[in-house]
Design an enzyme around this catalytic site. Sequence first.
Site, PDB file in Angstrom:
ATOM      1  N   ALA A   8       0.872  -1.178   0.000  1.00 59.94           N
ATOM      2  CA  ALA A   8       0.000   0.000   0.000  1.00 59.94           C
ATOM      3  C   ALA A   8       0.908   1.226   0.000  1.00 59.94           C
ATOM      4  O   ALA A   8       2.072   1.150   0.407  1.00 59.94           O
ATOM      5  CB  ALA A   8      -0.880  -0.025   1.237  1.00 59.94           C
ATOM      6  N   GLU A  20      -0.984  -9.421  -0.381  1.00 59.20           N
ATOM      7  CA  GLU A  20      -2.421  -9.608  -0.135  1.00 59.20           C
ATOM      8  C   GLU A  20      -3.198  -9.755  -1.449  1.00 59.20           C
ATOM      9  O   GLU A  20      -4.143 -10.538  -1.537  1.00 59.20           O
ATOM     10  CB  GLU A  20      -2.950  -8.446   0.721  1.00 59.20           C
ATOM     11  CG  GLU A  20      -2.407  -8.547   2.151  1.00 59.20           C
ATOM     12  CD  GLU A  20      -2.607  -7.278   2.970  1.00 59.20           C
ATOM     13  OE1 GLU A  20      -2.204  -6.200   2.489  1.00 59.20           O
ATOM     14  OE2 GLU A  20      -3.163  -7.373   4.074  1.00 59.20           O
TER      15      GLU A  20
HETATM   16  N1  COA Z   1       4.600   3.117  -0.865  1.00 61.26           N
HETATM   17  C1  COA Z   1       4.995   4.270  -1.421  1.00 61.26           C
HETATM   18  N2  COA Z   1       6.141   4.403  -2.122  1.00 61.26           N
HETATM   19  C2  COA Z   1       6.898   3.305  -2.274  1.00 61.26           C
HETATM   20  C3  COA Z   1       6.543   2.057  -1.719  1.00 61.26           C
HETATM   21  C4  COA Z   1       5.331   1.994  -0.986  1.00 61.26           C
HETATM   22  N3  COA Z   1       4.880   0.847  -0.461  1.00 61.26           N
HETATM   23  N4  COA Z   1       7.521   1.157  -2.024  1.00 61.26           N
HETATM   24  C5  COA Z   1       8.426   1.820  -2.744  1.00 61.26           C
HETATM   25  N5  COA Z   1       8.060   3.117  -2.908  1.00 61.26           N
HETATM   26  C6  COA Z   1       8.776   4.184  -3.619  1.00 61.26           C
HETATM   27  C7  COA Z   1       9.976   4.669  -2.837  1.00 61.26           C
HETATM   28  O1  COA Z   1       9.586   5.623  -1.853  1.00 61.26           O
HETATM   29  C8  COA Z   1      10.833   5.247  -3.948  1.00 61.26           C
HETATM   30  O2  COA Z   1      10.322   6.538  -4.263  1.00 61.26           O
HETATM   31  P1  COA Z   1      11.340   7.801  -4.426  1.00 61.26           P
HETATM   32  O3  COA Z   1      12.154   7.429  -5.647  1.00 61.26           O
HETATM   33  O4  COA Z   1      10.431   8.945  -4.644  1.00 61.26           O
HETATM   34  O5  COA Z   1      12.154   7.835  -3.191  1.00 61.26           O
HETATM   35  C9  COA Z   1      10.546   4.349  -5.127  1.00 61.26           C
HETATM   36  O6  COA Z   1       9.323   3.665  -4.807  1.00 61.26           O
HETATM   37  C10 COA Z   1      11.605   3.292  -5.328  1.00 61.26           C
HETATM   38  O7  COA Z   1      11.777   2.585  -4.106  1.00 61.26           O
HETATM   39  P2  COA Z   1      13.211   2.382  -3.375  1.00 61.26           P
HETATM   40  O8  COA Z   1      12.933   2.154  -1.924  1.00 61.26           O
HETATM   41  O9  COA Z   1      14.117   3.505  -3.717  1.00 61.26           O
HETATM   42  O10 COA Z   1      13.689   1.044  -4.100  1.00 61.26           O
HETATM   43  P3  COA Z   1      14.694  -0.037  -3.512  1.00 61.26           P
HETATM   44  O11 COA Z   1      14.993  -0.934  -4.641  1.00 61.26           O
HETATM   45  O12 COA Z   1      15.814   0.585  -2.786  1.00 61.26           O
HETATM   46  O13 COA Z   1      13.833  -0.860  -2.406  1.00 61.26           O
HETATM   47  C11 COA Z   1      11.880  -1.995  -1.569  1.00 61.26           C
HETATM   48  C12 COA Z   1      12.718  -1.611  -2.803  1.00 61.26           C
HETATM   49  C13 COA Z   1      10.604  -2.673  -2.075  1.00 61.26           C
HETATM   50  C14 COA Z   1      12.661  -2.974  -0.673  1.00 61.26           C
HETATM   51  C15 COA Z   1      11.521  -0.723  -0.761  1.00 61.26           C
HETATM   52  O14 COA Z   1      10.989   0.251  -1.647  1.00 61.26           O
HETATM   53  C16 COA Z   1      10.502  -0.940   0.326  1.00 61.26           C
HETATM   54  O15 COA Z   1      10.844  -1.459   1.387  1.00 61.26           O
HETATM   55  N6  COA Z   1       9.243  -0.515   0.102  1.00 61.26           N
HETATM   56  C17 COA Z   1       8.188  -0.615   1.085  1.00 61.26           C
HETATM   57  C18 COA Z   1       7.700  -2.025   1.255  1.00 61.26           C
HETATM   58  C19 COA Z   1       6.622  -2.098   2.322  1.00 61.26           C
HETATM   59  O16 COA Z   1       6.862  -1.857   3.481  1.00 61.26           O
HETATM   60  N7  COA Z   1       5.390  -2.441   1.896  1.00 61.26           N
HETATM   61  C20 COA Z   1       4.275  -2.559   2.786  1.00 61.26           C
HETATM   62  C21 COA Z   1       3.535  -1.286   2.867  1.00 61.26           C
HETATM   63  S1  COA Z   1       2.144  -1.401   3.970  1.00 61.26           S
END
Ligand code: COA
Length: 260
Positions: free
Chosen positions: A66, A114
């Site tokens: 989300a 999910e």
């Molecule tokens: N919601 C909003 N934005 C998200 C997102 C999410 N769930 N997951 C990734 N993004 C965004 C990041 O903020 C980033 O945006 P930016 O370029 O403006 O900073 C962009 O997507 C790329 O993500 P980034 O974190 O830079 O990529 P990464 O390869 O380093 O890491 C993940 C990938 C998936 C490990 C990491 O993005 C992450 O942990 N995301 C959240 C996962 C999560 O907790 N999901 C459950 C949500 S309830």
Amino acid sequence: MVFKNIKIEKKEGIATIKINRPQVLNALNKDTITDLSKAVEELDADKNIKVVILTGEGDKAFIAGADIKQMADMTPLDAKEFSELGHNMLKKIENSRLPFIAAINGYALGGGCEVLMACDICIAAKSAKIGQPEINLGIHPGFGGTQRLPRLVGRMKAKELLFTGRNIDADEAFQIGLVNMVVEDDKLIETVQKLAGQIASKSTVQTSFIKSLVNKGADIDLNSANSLEISYFSSGFSTNDQKEGMKAFLEKRKPEFKGK
Ligand code: COA
């Protein structure tokens, strides 16, 4: 209908929905969930469609959860509405007459996991990462993760994943029964399309009956579920597909199902 946050392609009875927010790894904000909900309704009503493939745009993510930016300042009431929005969309997938195949092309985290679990079949690319990392954000899953995960992988495994927020790779997801199959990354779409084509060639009356029986049956006692099967089985004998399937067998030819 044209959607802002998703793309839909239709070909030979197979619809492919792509979540289209690759700049945020296809995170689900309210508008995307609403688009998905409407798309499921639209495809369900389109009699030319027999199977749906659900995947993410880009090569990094199916859905990375989300939208955390949108959730960060939510009040409890906002969060309730958001959770209900997600639940209702997933209910539409589960209640749809159509088989949904999730093609996991990267991260399927939080809401992504999910969505995966509300689909009927899931094929993952080898490099996919799957999990419910919400605990790391100080919350727990809100689109059914605490309920569907234990039903799929058992309570203990589910609690381990939910308590730790550990993301697992595709092979581990296969071992615990969270995905049906793991394929090399460059074979994902081809494999999913082949499977979708195979399912699309069957009786769509029966694929919808099977989906409904398996889903409804899992939530009720065995006797009631078996009664439901008897009732669906008997109504299957009022269809052209039953007549055609059995006639084709006896005439030693391939059946041509019309979904009627
Ligand atoms: N919601 C909003 N934005 C998200 C997102 C999410 N769930 N997951 C990734 N993004 C965004 C990041 O903020 C980033 O945006 P930016 O370029 O403006 O900073 C962009 O997507 C790329 O993500 P980034 O974190 O830079 O990529 P990464 O390869 O380093 O890491 C993940 C990938 C998936 C490990 C990491 O993005 C992450 O942990 N995301 C959240 C996962 C999560 O907790 N999901 C459950 C949500 S309830």
